[in-house]
Design a protein around this motif. Structure first.
Motif, short mmCIF file in Angstrom:
data_model
loop_
_atom_site.label_atom_id
_atom_site.label_comp_id
_atom_site.label_asym_id
_atom_site.label_seq_id
_atom_site.Cartn_x
_atom_site.Cartn_y
_atom_site.Cartn_z
N SER A 71 56.35 34.49 45.38
CA SER A 71 54.90 34.61 45.27
C SER A 71 54.53 34.92 43.82
N VAL A 72 53.46 34.27 43.34
CA VAL A 72 52.99 34.52 41.97
C VAL A 72 51.87 35.55 41.95
N GLU A 73 51.74 36.33 43.00
CA GLU A 73 50.62 37.27 43.09
C GLU A 73 50.66 38.36 42.02
N THR A 74 51.82 38.54 41.39
CA THR A 74 51.90 39.53 40.31
C THR A 74 51.65 38.91 38.94
N LEU A 75 51.30 37.64 38.88
CA LEU A 75 51.04 36.98 37.60
C LEU A 75 49.88 37.68 36.88
N PRO A 76 50.11 38.24 35.67
CA PRO A 76 49.02 38.92 34.95
C PRO A 76 47.96 37.91 34.51
N THR B 106 44.67 27.67 40.87
CA THR B 106 43.44 28.33 41.28
C THR B 106 43.71 29.79 41.60
N MET B 107 42.83 30.66 41.15
CA MET B 107 42.83 32.05 41.59
C MET B 107 41.51 32.32 42.29
N GLY B 108 41.58 32.90 43.47
CA GLY B 108 40.39 33.29 44.21
C GLY B 108 40.31 34.80 44.32
N SER B 109 39.10 35.35 44.13
CA SER B 109 38.90 36.80 44.26
C SER B 109 37.41 37.08 44.35
N LYS B 110 37.04 37.96 45.26
CA LYS B 110 35.66 38.43 45.41
C LYS B 110 34.67 37.27 45.54
N GLY B 111 35.07 36.27 46.32
CA GLY B 111 34.19 35.15 46.60
C GLY B 111 34.08 34.12 45.49
N LYS B 112 34.86 34.27 44.41
CA LYS B 112 34.81 33.32 43.30
C LYS B 112 36.18 32.66 43.12
N THR B 113 36.17 31.46 42.57
CA THR B 113 37.42 30.79 42.24
C THR B 113 37.45 30.48 40.75
N TYR B 114 38.65 30.57 40.17
CA TYR B 114 38.84 30.38 38.74
C TYR B 114 39.97 29.38 38.51
N SER C 271 46.12 42.43 54.48
CA SER C 271 45.13 43.44 54.82
C SER C 271 43.75 43.13 54.27
N TYR C 272 43.67 42.35 53.18
CA TYR C 272 42.38 42.06 52.57
C TYR C 272 41.77 40.76 53.07
N ALA C 273 42.49 40.00 53.89
CA ALA C 273 42.08 38.64 54.23
C ALA C 273 41.02 38.66 55.33
N LEU D 133 44.03 37.29 32.64
CA LEU D 133 42.90 37.74 31.84
C LEU D 133 41.66 36.94 32.22
N ILE D 134 40.56 37.64 32.43
CA ILE D 134 39.24 37.03 32.60
C ILE D 134 38.33 37.62 31.55
N ASP D 135 37.74 36.74 30.73
CA ASP D 135 36.91 37.20 29.60
C ASP D 135 37.68 38.18 28.73
N ASP D 136 38.96 37.86 28.49
CA ASP D 136 39.85 38.63 27.60
C ASP D 136 40.19 40.02 28.13
N LYS D 137 39.94 40.27 29.40
CA LYS D 137 40.28 41.56 30.00
C LYS D 137 41.21 41.34 31.18
N ARG D 138 42.22 42.21 31.30
CA ARG D 138 43.16 42.12 32.41
C ARG D 138 42.41 42.31 33.72
N TYR D 139 42.66 41.39 34.66
CA TYR D 139 41.94 41.43 35.93
C TYR D 139 42.82 42.05 37.01
N PHE D 140 42.23 43.00 37.72
CA PHE D 140 42.90 43.65 38.84
C PHE D 140 41.98 43.59 40.06
N ALA D 141 42.53 43.20 41.19
CA ALA D 141 41.78 43.23 42.46
C ALA D 141 42.78 43.11 43.60
N SER D 142 42.46 43.74 44.71
CA SER D 142 43.38 43.72 45.85
C SER D 142 43.32 42.43 46.64
N ASP D 143 42.30 41.60 46.40
CA ASP D 143 42.12 40.40 47.21
C ASP D 143 42.50 39.12 46.48
N VAL D 144 43.26 39.21 45.40
CA VAL D 144 43.61 38.03 44.61
C VAL D 144 44.48 37.08 45.42
#
Length: 328
Positions: free
Chosen positions: A173-178, A208-216, A150-152, A180-191
């Motif tokens: 699927s590893v989409e539930t893998l917790p 690689t994790m992609g979310s909100k136009g960025k990759t990590y 739905s988010y794609a 941390l970004i900058d020591d804070k738990r990251y939540f987003a529907s488009d991960v």
């Protein structure tokens, strides 16, 4: 989070490049080439052999092939196994192949032993994208293109999973893998996650994790099942055999990437002497040399080699998905 599968009619339009790439790679143009092929061969994993998916035109296109790692210009030996994506390590291999006629597309994920005999199979939704085996040979992982999320906004996303041979544990699927970004738990529907690479211990891995136009670049722990971001603008990471460097796709423009290498201790980034654009997960031949497929303007794909400081060399024509039978 449970993803919502879209209507099949919409899927046909949205599938786009994901299936097109696999189909063109498997059945691509009618150009004649003079690649020497020895068909009907019995193949088995060993560290002296370089395996790949054969793209030379003919009835054996799309089948697993092999050449001596020290003399890749020799006639390729082609077996009976068809793989769109292939990887191997320590006597274990993974073969991804698109299931013919499936709509929405389905992929057969085959786990193979050292004699390339099937020991496990899963049929998963999506189109083959990436495949890897942990250096200890005990975990296979994959990335598939999927549609209908739905988010794609682009019409497809990725689905990345594991299979642990020792525990016979499947994580689709590893989409539930917790994370941390900058020591804070990251939540987003488009991960989205893709492009896994394991360390020699079979526990630490990167992806690689992609979310909100960025990759990590995510460094993760398999046993504890959590990860944290350690860098940005990193896609399809590949860990060097000594565990010191990550080779990856570095985005230079929308839809365009070049090869880059990051030193994990210093975070220093360098670019090997090949500025051509690529869209694949590189493979380490040793701690100083990388292999990767490049698609030419005429649609053909070849495997190239480049040193961290030495210029690129054409290694195998009309081929993709390179892998060695065991870590070097």
């Amino acid at each position: 989070m449970r993803k919502i599968i879209g209507l099949i009619t919409g899927f046909v339009v949205l599938l786009g490049g994901a299936v097109a790439y696999v189909v063109s790679a498997r059945h691509g143009g009618a150009a004649v080439n003079a690649v020497p092929v020895s068909t009907g061969q019995t193949l088995a994993l060993d560290s002296s052999t370089l395996f790949f998916s054969n793209l030379a035109d003919g009835p054996d296109r799309g089948k697993l092939a092999a050449v001596p790692a020290t003399d890749p210009g020799m006639a390729r030996r082609v077996g009976d196994l068809s793989c769109d994506r292939f990887a191997a390590a320590r006597g274990t291999a993974i073969c991804l192949r698109l299931k013919p006629g499936s709509l929405p597309p389905l992929t057969d994920m085959l786990v193979l032993d050292a004699n390339l005999k099937e020991i496990h199979r899963e049929t998963l939704p999506g189109t083959p994208s990436r495949a890897r085996v942990s250096p200890n040979g005990r975990i296979v992982n994959w990335t598939l293109f999927v549609t209908g999320d739905s988010y794609a906004a682009t019409g497809f996303s990725t689905r990345t999973g594991f299979y642990n041979l020792d525990k016979q544990r499947l994580i689709k699927s590893v989409e539930t893998l917790p994370i941390l970004i900058d020591d804070k738990r990251y939540f987003a529907s488009d991960v989205n996650f893709w492009g896994i690479t394991f360390a020699a211990d079979g526990n630490r891995f990167y992806l690689t994790m992609g979310s909100k136009g960025k990759t990590y670049l995510i460094e993760a722990d398999y046993a504890k099942y959590h990860g944290h971001a350690i860098a940005r603008n990193v896609e399809c990471p590949s860990l060097s055999p000594d565990g010191r460097r990550i080779a990856y796709k570095q985005k230079v423009a929308t839809g365009k990437w070049r090869l880059a290498v990051m030193d994990l201790a210093t975070r220093k980034i360098t670019n090997p002497p090949d500025d051509r654009l690529l869209d694949d997960q590189p493979v380490w031949r040793d701690n100083d040399t990388l292999l990767y497929p490049l698609r030419a303007a005429d649609g053909t794909t070849d495997i190239w080699s480049v040193g961290l400081t030495k210029p690129p060399t054409l290694l195998i024509r009309h081929a993709t998905s390179p892998s060695f039978g065991s870590p070097t």
